[in-house]
Design a protein around this motif. Sequence first.
Motif, PDB file in Angstrom:
ATOM      1  N   TYR A  77       2.750   0.220   6.408  1.00 39.33           N
ATOM      2  CA  TYR A  77       1.341   0.105   6.027  1.00 39.33           C
ATOM      3  C   TYR A  77       0.812   1.423   5.483  1.00 39.33           C
ATOM      4  O   TYR A  77       0.173   1.475   4.431  1.00 39.33           O
ATOM      5  CB  TYR A  77       0.508  -0.333   7.224  1.00 39.33           C
ATOM      6  CG  TYR A  77      -0.969  -0.490   6.906  1.00 39.33           C
ATOM      7  CD1 TYR A  77      -1.472  -1.694   6.425  1.00 39.33           C
ATOM      8  CD2 TYR A  77      -1.851   0.585   7.072  1.00 39.33           C
ATOM      9  CE1 TYR A  77      -2.819  -1.828   6.111  1.00 39.33           C
ATOM     10  CE2 TYR A  77      -3.199   0.461   6.761  1.00 39.33           C
ATOM     11  CZ  TYR A  77      -3.671  -0.748   6.285  1.00 39.33           C
ATOM     12  OH  TYR A  77      -5.004  -0.869   5.977  1.00 39.33           O
ATOM     13  N   TYR A 123      -0.456   1.680   1.660  1.00 33.43           N
ATOM     14  CA  TYR A 123      -1.893   1.699   1.397  1.00 33.43           C
ATOM     15  C   TYR A 123      -2.548   3.080   1.523  1.00 33.43           C
ATOM     16  O   TYR A 123      -3.643   3.293   1.012  1.00 33.43           O
ATOM     17  CB  TYR A 123      -2.602   0.729   2.338  1.00 33.43           C
ATOM     18  CG  TYR A 123      -2.237  -0.713   2.078  1.00 33.43           C
ATOM     19  CD1 TYR A 123      -2.653  -1.354   0.916  1.00 33.43           C
ATOM     20  CD2 TYR A 123      -1.468  -1.427   2.991  1.00 33.43           C
ATOM     21  CE1 TYR A 123      -2.322  -2.675   0.666  1.00 33.43           C
ATOM     22  CE2 TYR A 123      -1.129  -2.752   2.753  1.00 33.43           C
ATOM     23  CZ  TYR A 123      -1.556  -3.372   1.589  1.00 33.43           C
ATOM     24  OH  TYR A 123      -1.201  -4.683   1.358  1.00 33.43           O
ATOM     25  N   ASP A 173      -5.427 -14.761   4.605  1.00 34.57           N
ATOM     26  CA  ASP A 173      -4.393 -13.926   5.209  1.00 34.57           C
ATOM     27  C   ASP A 173      -3.634 -14.648   6.311  1.00 34.57           C
ATOM     28  O   ASP A 173      -2.558 -14.214   6.721  1.00 34.57           O
ATOM     29  CB  ASP A 173      -5.011 -12.648   5.789  1.00 34.57           C
ATOM     30  CG  ASP A 173      -5.568 -11.743   4.702  1.00 34.57           C
ATOM     31  OD1 ASP A 173      -5.157 -11.923   3.542  1.00 34.57           O
ATOM     32  OD2 ASP A 173      -6.393 -10.878   5.011  1.00 34.57           O
ATOM     33  N   ASP A 206      -0.108 -11.685   2.175  1.00 30.05           N
ATOM     34  CA  ASP A 206      -0.296 -10.235   2.177  1.00 30.05           C
ATOM     35  C   ASP A 206       0.586  -9.520   3.203  1.00 30.05           C
ATOM     36  O   ASP A 206       0.331  -8.370   3.553  1.00 30.05           O
ATOM     37  CB  ASP A 206      -1.769  -9.902   2.451  1.00 30.05           C
ATOM     38  CG  ASP A 206      -2.676 -10.368   1.325  1.00 30.05           C
ATOM     39  OD1 ASP A 206      -2.270 -10.224   0.156  1.00 30.05           O
ATOM     40  OD2 ASP A 206      -3.769 -10.882   1.612  1.00 30.05           O
ATOM     41  N   CYS A 207       1.612 -10.221   3.683  1.00 27.87           N
ATOM     42  CA  CYS A 207       2.503  -9.594   4.673  1.00 27.87           C
ATOM     43  C   CYS A 207       3.323  -8.486   4.022  1.00 27.87           C
ATOM     44  O   CYS A 207       3.821  -8.640   2.905  1.00 27.87           O
ATOM     45  CB  CYS A 207       3.459 -10.627   5.264  1.00 27.87           C
ATOM     46  SG  CYS A 207       2.697 -11.760   6.425  1.00 27.87           S
TER      47      CYS A 207
END
Length: 242
Positions: free
Chosen positions: A224, A228, A150, A179-180
Amino acid sequence: MRTLLFIIFMMSVSTGYGQKTDCDLKFEILKKVFKDYEIKHYEDQKVFETKVWGKHAVIAFENCYVIQFNEGITALAFNIYLSEDPKQYQYMIEEGIYNMMDVDDTNLFQGGDERLIQVIFYDRKNNKFLGKAKGFPIDKLTWIPEGMGDMTTLNIIKSFSKSDASKNTCVLSIEECPDCLGGLNYVFKFHKGEILTSKGTDECYDSVYERNNSLIMKIIKNCYENQYEGEPAQIKEELLFK
């Protein structure tokens, strides 16, 4: 790890724009923009070599980011690899160097110099170089990814796409790490002989639209949580230019 980084890198830099026709068009335009050049092949990669800022410069044809608008207006986004040593790019490709950790495996590749991300516009109908986007090229980038997992720093072109929001408008997205979320996004519009360029927005890009002769970018504030956790997107608007 080396294989994983290679896969990430290649997937990111070749999204939808590696077609032969795009590469051929890019070649034809670069020949007209740069007076002195040479075409070479390293392994299975075709490259355009010239001089930029007084240094040896390599533009890889593998990354063909080309957008064609009406009336012959064409936009190109590409990487420029600078080095005092003309053979550094050749060493990097032939020795399979894809991460700074691999540099210890060679006495030839020294990491290159700096990499630039450039965006230019060209009028193919009138064979005229229209100029580069304001604030470009982006400079001081490394040639290859640094770090692991990461924490890997990429700063590579993720996509360069046409926008239907307005005439002669396109969006450049730069991926900063594997993973940005979001990344760095720029919007360009060729209008009345001028290349309008937005500042880089380092947030989750949603879309662009035109309102009252102004271009507006929609950004997802809760990126985010939306990505997610399934929360509804909270949109904010940012004025790009009029």
